[in-house]
Scaffold this motif. Sequence first.
Motif, PDB file in Angstrom:
ATOM      1  N   ASP A 146     -14.599  26.102   2.133  1.00 31.51           N
ATOM      2  CA  ASP A 146     -15.713  26.932   2.588  1.00 31.51           C
ATOM      3  C   ASP A 146     -17.045  26.531   1.947  1.00 31.51           C
ATOM      4  OD1 ASP A 146     -15.251  27.800   0.046  1.00 31.51           O
ATOM      5  OD2 ASP A 146     -15.383  29.926   0.526  1.00 31.51           O
ATOM      6  N   ASP A 147     -17.180  25.251   1.575  1.00 36.39           N
ATOM      7  CA  ASP A 147     -18.412  24.754   0.973  1.00 36.39           C
ATOM      8  C   ASP A 147     -19.448  24.536   2.067  1.00 36.39           C
ATOM      9  OD1 ASP A 147     -20.374  23.668  -0.581  1.00 36.39           O
ATOM     10  OD2 ASP A 147     -19.388  21.732  -0.839  1.00 36.39           O
ATOM     11  N   ASP A 148     -20.449  25.413   2.125  1.00 36.55           N
ATOM     12  CA  ASP A 148     -21.468  25.297   3.162  1.00 36.55           C
ATOM     13  C   ASP A 148     -22.753  24.657   2.641  1.00 36.55           C
ATOM     14  OD1 ASP A 148     -22.166  27.400   1.562  1.00 36.55           O
ATOM     15  OD2 ASP A 148     -22.828  28.692   3.198  1.00 36.55           O
ATOM     16  N   LYS A 149     -22.689  24.009   1.510  1.00 35.33           N
ATOM     17  CA  LYS A 149     -23.862  23.349   0.940  1.00 35.33           C
ATOM     18  C   LYS A 149     -23.789  21.824   1.026  1.00 35.33           C
ATOM     19  CE  LYS A 149     -26.371  26.741  -0.641  1.00 35.33           C
ATOM     20  NZ  LYS A 149     -27.752  26.922  -0.230  1.00 35.33           N
ATOM     21  N   ASN A 150     -22.808  21.289   1.729  1.00 31.12           N
ATOM     22  CA  ASN A 150     -22.736  19.834   1.873  1.00 31.12           C
ATOM     23  C   ASN A 150     -23.618  19.410   3.048  1.00 31.12           C
ATOM     24  OD1 ASN A 150     -21.174  19.850   4.359  1.00 31.12           O
ATOM     25  ND2 ASN A 150     -19.440  20.491   3.115  1.00 31.12           N
ATOM     26  N   PRO A 151     -23.993  18.146   3.135  1.00 33.94           N
ATOM     27  CA  PRO A 151     -24.906  17.688   4.200  1.00 33.94           C
ATOM     28  C   PRO A 151     -24.374  17.946   5.615  1.00 33.94           C
ATOM     29  CG  PRO A 151     -24.726  16.022   2.501  1.00 33.94           C
ATOM     30  CD  PRO A 151     -23.716  17.073   2.166  1.00 33.94           C
TER      31      PRO A 151
ATOM     32  N   ALA B 170     -22.398  20.429   6.678  1.00 30.54           N
ATOM     33  CA  ALA B 170     -22.547  21.856   7.002  1.00 30.54           C
ATOM     34  C   ALA B 170     -24.020  22.225   7.171  1.00 30.54           C
ATOM     35  CB  ALA B 170     -21.905  22.705   5.911  1.00 30.54           C
ATOM     36  N   GLU B 171     -24.892  21.647   6.360  1.00 32.90           N
ATOM     37  CA  GLU B 171     -26.320  21.909   6.502  1.00 32.90           C
ATOM     38  C   GLU B 171     -26.820  21.449   7.866  1.00 32.90           C
ATOM     39  OE1 GLU B 171     -28.629  23.291   4.445  1.00 32.90           O
ATOM     40  OE2 GLU B 171     -27.256  23.719   2.798  1.00 32.90           O
ATOM     41  N   GLN B 172     -26.363  20.268   8.297  1.00 34.23           N
ATOM     42  CA  GLN B 172     -26.775  19.745   9.599  1.00 34.23           C
ATOM     43  C   GLN B 172     -26.238  20.626  10.724  1.00 34.23           C
ATOM     44  OE1 GLN B 172     -28.964  17.227  10.203  1.00 34.23           O
ATOM     45  NE2 GLN B 172     -28.829  17.954  12.299  1.00 34.23           N
ATOM     46  N   LYS B 173     -25.011  21.087  10.587  1.00 32.72           N
ATOM     47  CA  LYS B 173     -24.422  21.964  11.600  1.00 32.72           C
ATOM     48  C   LYS B 173     -25.203  23.273  11.707  1.00 32.72           C
ATOM     49  CE  LYS B 173     -20.031  23.976  13.012  1.00 32.72           C
ATOM     50  NZ  LYS B 173     -18.628  24.172  12.665  1.00 32.72           N
ATOM     51  N   LEU B 174     -25.598  23.820  10.580  1.00 28.84           N
ATOM     52  CA  LEU B 174     -26.369  25.055  10.570  1.00 28.84           C
ATOM     53  C   LEU B 174     -27.753  24.832  11.181  1.00 28.84           C
ATOM     54  CD1 LEU B 174     -25.952  27.959   9.667  1.00 28.84           C
ATOM     55  CD2 LEU B 174     -26.945  27.363   7.479  1.00 28.84           C
TER      56      LEU B 174
ATOM     57  N   GLU C 195     -16.162  31.656   8.991  1.00 31.60           N
ATOM     58  CA  GLU C 195     -15.424  31.351   7.759  1.00 31.60           C
ATOM     59  C   GLU C 195     -16.173  30.344   6.901  1.00 31.60           C
ATOM     60  OE1 GLU C 195     -11.343  30.372   8.361  1.00 31.60           O
ATOM     61  OE2 GLU C 195     -11.017  32.081   9.692  1.00 31.60           O
ATOM     62  N   LEU C 196     -16.794  29.360   7.533  1.00 38.82           N
ATOM     63  CA  LEU C 196     -17.546  28.358   6.779  1.00 38.82           C
ATOM     64  C   LEU C 196     -18.858  28.932   6.260  1.00 38.82           C
ATOM     65  CD1 LEU C 196     -17.985  25.453   5.784  1.00 38.82           C
ATOM     66  CD2 LEU C 196     -18.933  24.918   8.028  1.00 38.82           C
ATOM     67  N   PHE C 197     -19.560  29.689   7.099  1.00 42.83           N
ATOM     68  CA  PHE C 197     -20.873  30.208   6.736  1.00 42.83           C
ATOM     69  C   PHE C 197     -20.802  31.686   6.358  1.00 42.83           C
ATOM     70  CE2 PHE C 197     -21.887  26.773   9.858  1.00 42.83           C
ATOM     71  CZ  PHE C 197     -22.413  25.891   8.942  1.00 42.83           C
ATOM     72  N   TRP C 198     -19.800  32.066   5.610  1.00 45.40           N
ATOM     73  CA  TRP C 198     -19.635  33.473   5.247  1.00 45.40           C
ATOM     74  C   TRP C 198     -20.729  33.960   4.306  1.00 45.40           C
ATOM     75  CZ3 TRP C 198     -18.612  35.042   0.190  1.00 45.40           C
ATOM     76  CH2 TRP C 198     -18.253  34.033  -0.707  1.00 45.40           C
TER      77      TRP C 198
ATOM     78  N   ASN D 286     -27.114  34.410   5.111  1.00 47.47           N
ATOM     79  CA  ASN D 286     -27.876  35.648   5.177  1.00 47.47           C
ATOM     80  C   ASN D 286     -29.321  35.298   5.529  1.00 47.47           C
ATOM     81  OD1 ASN D 286     -29.027  34.695   2.803  1.00 47.47           O
ATOM     82  ND2 ASN D 286     -27.784  35.994   1.492  1.00 47.47           N
ATOM     83  N   LEU D 287     -30.165  36.325   5.615  1.00 44.73           N
ATOM     84  CA  LEU D 287     -31.551  36.116   6.031  1.00 44.73           C
ATOM     85  C   LEU D 287     -32.301  35.219   5.050  1.00 44.73           C
ATOM     86  CD1 LEU D 287     -33.638  36.794   8.163  1.00 44.73           C
ATOM     87  CD2 LEU D 287     -34.220  38.834   6.867  1.00 44.73           C
ATOM     88  N   ASN D 288     -32.014  35.350   3.771  1.00 43.78           N
ATOM     89  CA  ASN D 288     -32.649  34.493   2.780  1.00 43.78           C
ATOM     90  C   ASN D 288     -32.282  33.027   3.013  1.00 43.78           C
ATOM     91  OD1 ASN D 288     -34.155  33.861   0.427  1.00 43.78           O
ATOM     92  ND2 ASN D 288     -32.249  33.802  -0.746  1.00 43.78           N
ATOM     93  N   ARG D 289     -31.025  32.760   3.316  1.00 44.54           N
ATOM     94  CA  ARG D 289     -30.596  31.386   3.580  1.00 44.54           C
ATOM     95  C   ARG D 289     -31.282  30.839   4.829  1.00 44.54           C
ATOM     96  NH1 ARG D 289     -25.688  28.300   3.451  1.00 44.54           N
ATOM     97  NH2 ARG D 289     -26.400  26.207   3.859  1.00 44.54           N
ATOM     98  N   LEU D 290     -31.460  31.685   5.863  1.00 42.19           N
ATOM     99  CA  LEU D 290     -32.183  31.250   7.063  1.00 42.19           C
ATOM    100  C   LEU D 290     -33.626  30.924   6.719  1.00 42.19           C
ATOM    101  CD1 LEU D 290     -32.505  30.777  10.092  1.00 42.19           C
ATOM    102  CD2 LEU D 290     -32.966  33.220  10.331  1.00 42.19           C
TER     103      LEU D 290
END
Length: 122
Positions: A35-40, A42-46, A79-82, A85-89
């Motif tokens: 569930d690591d959403d800080k890798n490149p 996952a960042e690109q997917k977001l 599950e990946l981006f659990w 939140n608004l701050n992350r956006l």
Amino acid sequence: MDLDLSTWMMIAFVVFMVLGIWKIWAFLPNEQLADDDKNPHAEQKLEDIMLNTICQHQGKLTPQELFEAMKASDGFDKELFWRFNLNRLNQLLKHYYLKHEELHSIEDIYKASKQTDPREDG
């Protein structure tokens, strides 16, 4: 062979230093978590989800509305981006604005993506 006290102390120091280093190394993460959403990747997917959501709503969104729309999007992996939140956006938007210095708002992002994507009919 008679060892003096300083030699025994040095041997004990080296043994405990090796044990301490091993103990620290054993508890360090050695592999990426599921569930690591800080890798490149996952960042690109977001970022892709953000851009698709902005295009679907033609850029007429506030950050709060964008956040809700992204969470409701089909491509959003809960599950990946659990932790999303608004701050992350807001951080994602600021990072995107830094990469594209000519953009300053969500509507600017939409206009720029419309210019680069000829499939958009408006």
